[in-house]
Design a protein around this motif. Structure first.
Motif, PDB file in Angstrom:
ATOM      1  N   GLY A 218     -26.572  16.655  -7.219  1.00  0.00           N
ATOM      2  CA  GLY A 218     -27.083  15.340  -6.862  1.00  0.00           C
ATOM      3  C   GLY A 218     -28.496  15.386  -6.311  1.00  0.00           C
ATOM      4  N   CYS A 219     -29.257  16.389  -6.702  1.00  0.00           N
ATOM      5  CA  CYS A 219     -30.650  16.504  -6.270  1.00  0.00           C
ATOM      6  C   CYS A 219     -31.447  17.151  -7.390  1.00  0.00           C
ATOM      7  CB  CYS A 219     -30.750  17.330  -4.992  1.00  0.00           C
ATOM      8  SG  CYS A 219     -30.254  19.046  -5.193  1.00  0.00           S
ATOM      9  N   SER A 220     -32.753  17.110  -7.255  1.00  0.00           N
ATOM     10  CA  SER A 220     -33.583  17.743  -8.279  1.00  0.00           C
ATOM     11  C   SER A 220     -33.581  19.255  -8.078  1.00  0.00           C
ATOM     12  CB  SER A 220     -35.007  17.205  -8.237  1.00  0.00           C
ATOM     13  OG  SER A 220     -35.694  17.732  -7.135  1.00  0.00           O
ATOM     14  N   SER A 221     -33.958  19.960  -9.103  1.00  0.00           N
ATOM     15  CA  SER A 221     -33.989  21.422  -9.014  1.00  0.00           C
ATOM     16  C   SER A 221     -35.057  21.905  -8.041  1.00  0.00           C
ATOM     17  CB  SER A 221     -34.222  22.032 -10.398  1.00  0.00           C
ATOM     18  OG  SER A 221     -35.445  21.557 -10.940  1.00  0.00           O
ATOM     19  N   ASP A 222     -35.993  21.044  -7.660  1.00  0.00           N
ATOM     20  CA  ASP A 222     -37.009  21.411  -6.665  1.00  0.00           C
ATOM     21  C   ASP A 222     -36.407  21.530  -5.268  1.00  0.00           C
ATOM     22  OD1 ASP A 222     -38.729  21.122  -8.759  1.00  0.00           O
ATOM     23  OD2 ASP A 222     -39.611  19.256  -8.058  1.00  0.00           O
ATOM     24  N   GLU A 223     -35.239  20.948  -5.055  1.00  0.00           N
ATOM     25  CA  GLU A 223     -34.649  20.886  -3.716  1.00  0.00           C
ATOM     26  C   GLU A 223     -33.662  22.016  -3.419  1.00  0.00           C
ATOM     27  OE1 GLU A 223     -33.814  16.679  -2.406  1.00  0.00           O
ATOM     28  OE2 GLU A 223     -34.051  16.391  -4.585  1.00  0.00           O
ATOM     29  N   ILE A 224     -33.332  22.824  -4.408  1.00  0.00           N
ATOM     30  CA  ILE A 224     -32.443  23.968  -4.185  1.00  0.00           C
ATOM     31  C   ILE A 224     -33.045  25.199  -4.857  1.00  0.00           C
ATOM     32  CG2 ILE A 224     -30.325  22.609  -3.977  1.00  0.00           C
ATOM     33  CD1 ILE A 224     -29.669  23.398  -6.846  1.00  0.00           C
ATOM     34  N   SER A 225     -32.613  26.346  -4.429  1.00  0.00           N
ATOM     35  CA  SER A 225     -33.160  27.570  -5.015  1.00  0.00           C
ATOM     36  C   SER A 225     -32.364  27.978  -6.242  1.00  0.00           C
ATOM     37  CB  SER A 225     -33.144  28.702  -3.992  1.00  0.00           C
ATOM     38  OG  SER A 225     -31.819  29.147  -3.767  1.00  0.00           O
ATOM     39  N   MET A 226     -33.031  28.706  -7.102  1.00  0.00           N
ATOM     40  CA  MET A 226     -32.376  29.253  -8.290  1.00  0.00           C
ATOM     41  C   MET A 226     -31.271  30.216  -7.858  1.00  0.00           C
ATOM     42  SD  MET A 226     -32.097  29.543 -11.599  1.00  0.00           S
ATOM     43  CE  MET A 226     -33.476  29.391 -12.680  1.00  0.00           C
ATOM     44  N   LEU A 227     -31.502  30.979  -6.781  1.00  0.00           N
ATOM     45  CA  LEU A 227     -30.487  31.919  -6.295  1.00  0.00           C
ATOM     46  C   LEU A 227     -29.229  31.176  -5.878  1.00  0.00           C
ATOM     47  CD1 LEU A 227     -29.567  34.735  -5.507  1.00  0.00           C
ATOM     48  CD2 LEU A 227     -30.692  34.407  -3.302  1.00  0.00           C
ATOM     49  N   TYR A 228     -29.382  30.066  -5.133  1.00  0.00           N
ATOM     50  CA  TYR A 228     -28.215  29.285  -4.725  1.00  0.00           C
ATOM     51  C   TYR A 228     -27.481  28.747  -5.957  1.00  0.00           C
ATOM     52  CZ  TYR A 228     -25.240  25.738  -2.704  1.00  0.00           C
ATOM     53  OH  TYR A 228     -24.147  24.986  -2.362  1.00  0.00           O
ATOM     54  N   PHE A 229     -28.233  28.239  -6.905  1.00  0.00           N
ATOM     55  CA  PHE A 229     -27.655  27.725  -8.146  1.00  0.00           C
ATOM     56  C   PHE A 229     -26.832  28.803  -8.849  1.00  0.00           C
ATOM     57  CE2 PHE A 229     -28.220  27.304 -12.798  1.00  0.00           C
ATOM     58  CZ  PHE A 229     -27.497  26.135 -13.010  1.00  0.00           C
ATOM     59  N   LEU A 230     -27.394  29.979  -8.996  1.00  0.00           N
ATOM     60  CA  LEU A 230     -26.688  31.065  -9.681  1.00  0.00           C
ATOM     61  C   LEU A 230     -25.435  31.501  -8.927  1.00  0.00           C
ATOM     62  CD1 LEU A 230     -29.740  33.184 -10.857  1.00  0.00           C
ATOM     63  CD2 LEU A 230     -28.275  31.716 -12.269  1.00  0.00           C
ATOM     64  N   LEU A 231     -25.518  31.581  -7.602  1.00  0.00           N
ATOM     65  CA  LEU A 231     -24.341  31.936  -6.801  1.00  0.00           C
ATOM     66  C   LEU A 231     -23.247  30.875  -6.919  1.00  0.00           C
ATOM     67  CD1 LEU A 231     -26.100  33.334  -3.607  1.00  0.00           C
ATOM     68  CD2 LEU A 231     -24.772  34.638  -5.286  1.00  0.00           C
ATOM     69  N   TYR A 232     -23.654  29.604  -6.914  1.00  0.00           N
ATOM     70  CA  TYR A 232     -22.706  28.488  -7.031  1.00  0.00           C
ATOM     71  C   TYR A 232     -22.003  28.528  -8.386  1.00  0.00           C
ATOM     72  CZ  TYR A 232     -21.036  23.651  -6.632  1.00  0.00           C
ATOM     73  OH  TYR A 232     -20.264  22.528  -6.557  1.00  0.00           O
ATOM     74  N   VAL A 233     -22.783  28.739  -9.440  1.00  0.00           N
ATOM     75  CA  VAL A 233     -22.204  28.801 -10.788  1.00  0.00           C
ATOM     76  C   VAL A 233     -21.256  29.989 -10.918  1.00  0.00           C
ATOM     77  CG1 VAL A 233     -22.768  29.187 -13.228  1.00  0.00           C
ATOM     78  CG2 VAL A 233     -24.084  27.533 -11.888  1.00  0.00           C
ATOM     79  N   LYS A 234     -21.651  31.123 -10.356  1.00  0.00           N
ATOM     80  CA  LYS A 234     -20.776  32.297 -10.407  1.00  0.00           C
ATOM     81  C   LYS A 234     -19.481  32.042  -9.643  1.00  0.00           C
ATOM     82  CE  LYS A 234     -20.426  37.178  -9.495  1.00  0.00           C
ATOM     83  NZ  LYS A 234     -20.965  38.358  -8.854  1.00  0.00           N
ATOM     84  N   ALA A 235     -19.584  31.466  -8.445  1.00  0.00           N
ATOM     85  CA  ALA A 235     -18.394  31.179  -7.637  1.00  0.00           C
ATOM     86  C   ALA A 235     -17.484  30.167  -8.320  1.00  0.00           C
ATOM     87  CB  ALA A 235     -18.804  30.665  -6.265  1.00  0.00           C
ATOM     88  N   GLY A 236     -18.081  29.263  -9.097  1.00  0.00           N
ATOM     89  CA  GLY A 236     -17.298  28.250  -9.806  1.00  0.00           C
ATOM     90  C   GLY A 236     -16.834  28.690 -11.181  1.00  0.00           C
ATOM     91  N   HIS A 237     -17.044  29.956 -11.513  1.00  0.00           N
ATOM     92  CA  HIS A 237     -16.615  30.545 -12.789  1.00  0.00           C
ATOM     93  C   HIS A 237     -17.303  29.903 -13.987  1.00  0.00           C
ATOM     94  CE1 HIS A 237     -13.666  32.752 -10.498  1.00  0.00           C
ATOM     95  NE2 HIS A 237     -13.266  31.617  -9.963  1.00  0.00           N
TER      96      HIS A 237
END
Length: 80
Positions: free
Chosen positions: A17-36
């Motif tokens: 619910g935010c633009s990609s400028d507001e979160i880090s790529m590392l957080y995104f990758l960790l979130y995707v990995k945790a969510g399978h």
């Protein structure tokens, strides 16, 4: 890679619910990995991404503030 950046920019608003400028790529990758995986995060019926607040999360706060103002105007002491 460019493909990963494009995917990140496209998927971040949907998942977070935010633009990609507001979160880090590392957080995104960790979130995707945790969510399978992205597909798993996006396609689970009744999952975390399924429900949205129609007018945004701030509409909940706005409604509460309006109700508290009404109570205060009516003379009800709601802080006790």
């Amino acid at each position: 890679t460019d493909g990963a950046r494009r995917l990140f920019r496209g998927v971040a608003p949907m998942l977070f619910g935010c633009s990609s400028d507001e979160i880090s790529m590392l957080y995104f990758l960790l979130y995707v990995k945790a969510g399978h995986g992205i597909m798993n995060l996006c396609e689970i019926p009744n999952g975390a991404q399924h429900y949205r607040i129609t007018h945004g999360a701030t509409s909940v706060i706005d409604a509460l503030v309006a109700e508290l103002r009404e109570l205060a105007a009516s003379g009800i002491d709601f802080l006790d």
